[in-house]
Design an enzyme around this catalytic site. Structure first.
Site, mmCIF file in Angstrom:
data_model
loop_
_atom_site.group_PDB
_atom_site.id
_atom_site.type_symbol
_atom_site.label_atom_id
_atom_site.label_comp_id
_atom_site.label_asym_id
_atom_site.label_seq_id
_atom_site.Cartn_x
_atom_site.Cartn_y
_atom_site.Cartn_z
ATOM 1 C CG ASP A 25 -1.971 -1.147 1.147
ATOM 2 O OD1 ASP A 25 -1.910 -1.949 0.199
ATOM 3 O OD2 ASP A 25 -2.783 -1.253 2.078
ATOM 4 C CE LYS A 130 -3.639 -4.351 1.240
ATOM 5 N NZ LYS A 130 -4.374 -3.481 2.146
ATOM 6 C CE LYS A 133 -8.272 -0.577 7.007
ATOM 7 N NZ LYS A 133 -8.210 0.610 6.116
ATOM 8 C CB VAL A 158 2.361 2.521 4.906
ATOM 9 C CG1 VAL A 158 3.762 3.113 4.893
ATOM 10 C CG2 VAL A 158 1.661 2.770 3.574
ATOM 11 C CB THR A 159 0.182 2.154 8.678
ATOM 12 O OG1 THR A 159 -1.034 1.482 9.049
ATOM 13 C CG2 THR A 159 -0.124 3.411 7.914
ATOM 14 C CB CYS A 163 -2.373 -2.556 5.285
ATOM 15 S SG CYS A 163 -3.998 -1.794 5.098
ATOM 16 C CD GLN A 203 3.366 -14.669 23.001
ATOM 17 O OE1 GLN A 203 2.830 -15.708 23.369
ATOM 18 N NE2 GLN A 203 2.685 -13.639 22.538
HETATM 19 N N1 TIU Z 1 -2.695 0.423 4.228
HETATM 20 C C1 TIU Z 1 -3.155 0.665 5.449
HETATM 21 O O1 TIU Z 1 -2.470 0.482 6.444
HETATM 22 N N2 TIU Z 1 -4.437 1.226 5.534
HETATM 23 C C2 TIU Z 1 -4.862 2.039 6.555
HETATM 24 O O2 TIU Z 1 -6.009 2.471 6.574
HETATM 25 N N3 TIU Z 1 -3.923 2.390 7.489
HETATM 26 C C3 TIU Z 1 -4.067 3.273 8.504
HETATM 27 O O3 TIU Z 1 -3.167 3.351 9.346
HETATM 28 N N4 TIU Z 1 -5.153 4.032 8.573
#
Ligand code: TIU
Length: 222
Positions: A25, A130, A133, A158-159, A163, A203
């Site tokens: 992403d 997709k 997430k 990210v993030t 995701c 763990q």
């Molecule tokens: N790609 C992804 O992480 N989508 C999100 O919406 N991330 C946020 O941190 N909002």
């Protein structure tokens, strides 16, 4: 076989021919102002810090002939794959599907949904769109990995706690060993990134491994 002795919580070994780099992403909607990330109230400039390292890693993995996969979180223009729970959550300035400065927010084909130019996919690389997430939910990723005999994943993007972590957990449950590159992933919340890296490798590597890009590079040359 490449072995990263410095990976945490212990060495991560992989056969490059059976491993894919998955870049999650890295889209304008998350990284540039006026996109989805900013409408949620986030400071998107934090995410820009990982672009040079991610670009270097992409170039490195391409040069090594590894399989490269990109994902994009986005929805069909008719929003038929957007649950109302996702669209209606919270009080963002603009919702998914609304018109913003980079086109309709998080909609396939719009400027904002494109991967940033520095990390643009090249011919032959799979791009997975997709709606969720995680990159396995409602996509062909599992089939593609099976067809290409991929058994391990190296993740970036990210993030970190949204995701990337969701995808890593989905992959872990499906039997993939996953390594997250620490300096090629970022969060709008530095504390969330820190604790996500910790929880992944706690763990005995309950979700997988983490390492820095330089450690991956060095392992290849050792
Ligand atoms: N790609 C992804 O992480 N989508 C999100 O919406 N991330 C946020 O941190 N909002």
């Amino acid at each position: 076989m490449v072995r990263i002795d410095a990976a945490l919580p212990f060495a991560f070994g992989f056969d490059p021919a059976a491993t894919a780099l998955v870049v999650i992403d890295m889209q304008r909607d998350f990284i540039e102002p006026s996109g989805f990330g900013e409408t949620l109230g986030n400071d998107v400039s934090l995410l820009q810090a990982i672009v040079p390292t991610t670009a270097a890693m992409l170039a490195f993995c391409r040069a090594k002939g590894m399989t490269v996969i990109h994902t994009r979180e986005c929805h069909r223009p008719d929003l038929s794959d957007l649950p109302s729970s996702k669209r209606d959550r919270g009080t963002p300035r603009l919702r998914i599907g609304d018109h913003g400065p980079m086109g309709r927010i998080l909609v396939a084909g719009e400027e904002g949904a494109e991967i940033i130019p520095e990390l643009a996919p090249i011919t032959g690389e799979l791009v997975i769109d997709k709606p969720g997430k995680g990159a396995f939910y409602a996509t062909s990723l599992a089939e593609y990995l099976a067809e290409n005999r991929i058994s391990k994943l190296i993740l970036a993007g990210v993030t970190t706690e949204v995701c990337v972590q969701t995808t890593m957990r989905e992959a872990n449950d499906r039997g993939y060993d996953c390594l997250l590159i620490e300096d090629a992933t970022e969060s709008y919340f530095p504390e969330f990134k820190r604790v996500t890296l910790e929880m992944i490798r706690a763990q005995g590597g309950i979700v997988g491994w983490t390492a820095r890009f330089a450690q991956l590079e060095r392992a290849w040359h050792d």
